[in-house]
Write a protein that holds these residues in place. Structure first.
Motif, PDB file in Angstrom:
ATOM      1  N   LEU A   5      28.057  57.996  49.410  1.00  0.00           N
ATOM      2  CA  LEU A   5      26.642  57.715  49.648  1.00  0.00           C
ATOM      3  C   LEU A   5      26.503  56.658  50.732  1.00  0.00           C
ATOM      4  CD1 LEU A   5      25.236  57.562  46.014  1.00  0.00           C
ATOM      5  CD2 LEU A   5      25.078  59.438  47.644  1.00  0.00           C
ATOM      6  N   GLY A   6      25.402  56.734  51.458  1.00  0.00           N
ATOM      7  CA  GLY A   6      25.105  55.751  52.487  1.00  0.00           C
ATOM      8  C   GLY A   6      23.608  55.595  52.645  1.00  0.00           C
ATOM      9  N   VAL A  22      27.850  53.238  55.450  1.00  0.00           N
ATOM     10  CA  VAL A  22      28.557  53.790  54.296  1.00  0.00           C
ATOM     11  C   VAL A  22      29.563  52.751  53.812  1.00  0.00           C
ATOM     12  CG1 VAL A  22      30.033  55.678  53.485  1.00  0.00           C
ATOM     13  CG2 VAL A  22      28.339  56.116  55.263  1.00  0.00           C
ATOM     14  N   ARG A  23      29.669  52.593  52.486  1.00  0.00           N
ATOM     15  CA  ARG A  23      30.653  51.670  51.913  1.00  0.00           C
ATOM     16  C   ARG A  23      32.016  52.353  51.914  1.00  0.00           C
ATOM     17  NH1 ARG A  23      29.225  47.087  49.584  1.00  0.00           N
ATOM     18  NH2 ARG A  23      27.029  46.688  49.296  1.00  0.00           N
ATOM     19  N   ARG A  25      36.452  51.274  52.096  1.00  0.00           N
ATOM     20  CA  ARG A  25      37.529  50.280  52.099  1.00  0.00           C
ATOM     21  C   ARG A  25      37.046  48.884  51.696  1.00  0.00           C
ATOM     22  NH1 ARG A  25      38.562  53.684  56.402  1.00  0.00           N
ATOM     23  NH2 ARG A  25      37.536  52.365  57.925  1.00  0.00           N
ATOM     24  N   GLY A  26      36.189  48.802  50.703  1.00  0.00           N
ATOM     25  CA  GLY A  26      35.741  47.509  50.205  1.00  0.00           C
ATOM     26  C   GLY A  26      34.684  46.820  51.047  1.00  0.00           C
ATOM     27  N   GLY A  27      34.182  47.489  52.067  1.00  0.00           N
ATOM     28  CA  GLY A  27      33.145  46.913  52.911  1.00  0.00           C
ATOM     29  C   GLY A  27      32.126  47.972  53.275  1.00  0.00           C
ATOM     30  N   ALA A  28      31.344  47.719  54.295  1.00  0.00           N
ATOM     31  CA  ALA A  28      30.351  48.680  54.772  1.00  0.00           C
ATOM     32  C   ALA A  28      30.566  48.887  56.263  1.00  0.00           C
ATOM     33  CB  ALA A  28      28.942  48.177  54.501  1.00  0.00           C
ATOM     34  N   GLU A  29      30.531  50.146  56.686  1.00  0.00           N
ATOM     35  CA  GLU A  29      30.742  50.471  58.089  1.00  0.00           C
ATOM     36  C   GLU A  29      29.653  51.401  58.594  1.00  0.00           C
ATOM     37  OE1 GLU A  29      34.671  51.814  59.042  1.00  0.00           O
ATOM     38  OE2 GLU A  29      35.597  50.403  57.654  1.00  0.00           O
ATOM     39  N   ALA A  30      29.364  51.291  59.885  1.00  0.00           N
ATOM     40  CA  ALA A  30      28.352  52.146  60.518  1.00  0.00           C
ATOM     41  C   ALA A  30      29.027  53.384  61.115  1.00  0.00           C
ATOM     42  CB  ALA A  30      27.629  51.375  61.613  1.00  0.00           C
ATOM     43  N   PHE A  31      28.365  54.535  60.960  1.00  0.00           N
ATOM     44  CA  PHE A  31      28.846  55.795  61.517  1.00  0.00           C
ATOM     45  C   PHE A  31      27.709  56.479  62.269  1.00  0.00           C
ATOM     46  CE2 PHE A  31      31.615  54.884  58.021  1.00  0.00           C
ATOM     47  CZ  PHE A  31      32.856  55.347  58.414  1.00  0.00           C
ATOM     48  N   MET A  47      18.460  57.166  51.389  1.00  0.00           N
ATOM     49  CA  MET A  47      19.807  57.293  50.832  1.00  0.00           C
ATOM     50  C   MET A  47      20.314  58.690  51.167  1.00  0.00           C
ATOM     51  SD  MET A  47      20.775  54.482  49.463  1.00  0.00           S
ATOM     52  CE  MET A  47      22.210  55.043  48.592  1.00  0.00           C
ATOM     53  N   VAL A  48      21.536  58.771  51.677  1.00  0.00           N
ATOM     54  CA  VAL A  48      22.107  60.048  52.085  1.00  0.00           C
ATOM     55  C   VAL A  48      23.501  60.230  51.508  1.00  0.00           C
ATOM     56  CG1 VAL A  48      20.789  60.219  54.238  1.00  0.00           C
ATOM     57  CG2 VAL A  48      22.996  59.036  54.242  1.00  0.00           C
ATOM     58  N   MET A  49      23.945  61.494  51.494  1.00  0.00           N
ATOM     59  CA  MET A  49      25.303  61.822  51.091  1.00  0.00           C
ATOM     60  C   MET A  49      26.019  62.436  52.283  1.00  0.00           C
ATOM     61  SD  MET A  49      26.771  64.302  48.108  1.00  0.00           S
ATOM     62  CE  MET A  49      26.132  63.247  46.834  1.00  0.00           C
ATOM     63  N   VAL A  50      27.252  62.015  52.491  1.00  0.00           N
ATOM     64  CA  VAL A  50      28.077  62.563  53.568  1.00  0.00           C
ATOM     65  C   VAL A  50      28.592  63.934  53.129  1.00  0.00           C
ATOM     66  CG1 VAL A  50      30.171  62.260  54.938  1.00  0.00           C
ATOM     67  CG2 VAL A  50      28.771  60.267  54.348  1.00  0.00           C
ATOM     68  N   VAL A  51      28.294  64.965  53.925  1.00  0.00           N
ATOM     69  CA  VAL A  51      28.754  66.324  53.589  1.00  0.00           C
ATOM     70  C   VAL A  51      29.838  66.811  54.547  1.00  0.00           C
ATOM     71  CG1 VAL A  51      26.631  66.967  52.420  1.00  0.00           C
ATOM     72  CG2 VAL A  51      26.857  67.424  54.856  1.00  0.00           C
ATOM     73  N   ASP A  52      30.026  66.107  55.671  1.00  0.00           N
ATOM     74  CA  ASP A  52      31.099  66.440  56.597  1.00  0.00           C
ATOM     75  C   ASP A  52      31.453  65.174  57.372  1.00  0.00           C
ATOM     76  OD1 ASP A  52      32.989  67.932  57.998  1.00  0.00           O
ATOM     77  OD2 ASP A  52      31.546  68.727  59.429  1.00  0.00           O
TER      78      ASP A  52
END
Length: 68
Positions: A5-6, A22-23, A25-31, A47-52
């Motif tokens: 989730l992100g 998106v959270r 490796r213990g942190g939050a990163e931008a994609f 709120m979104v879910m990564v599907v690919d």
């Protein structure tokens, strides 16, 4: 990565390269983000879910909740 989730931090939609946080490796990163369903627009804060996931930093997302 798929299924994580992100939250949209920059509008995702047709003709736009959006951004999601998106959270990982213990942190939050931008994609960089694109809608998984063509023509869909996801506003900042959604709120979104990564599907690919396409390395190194691109994801395709869909709304995590239908709002109903």
């Amino acid at each position: 990565m798929v299924g994580e989730l992100g939250r949209v931090s920059g509008t995702v939609g047709p003709g736009l390269v959006g951004e999601v946080i998106v959270r990982v490796r213990g942190g939050a990163e931008a994609f960089l983000a694109y809608p998984a369903e063509p023509g869909t627009r996801l506003e900042r804060g959604t709120m979104v879910m990564v599907v690919d996931y396409q390395p190194p930093r691109t994801v395709y997302v869909t709304a995590a909740y239908d709002g109903g």
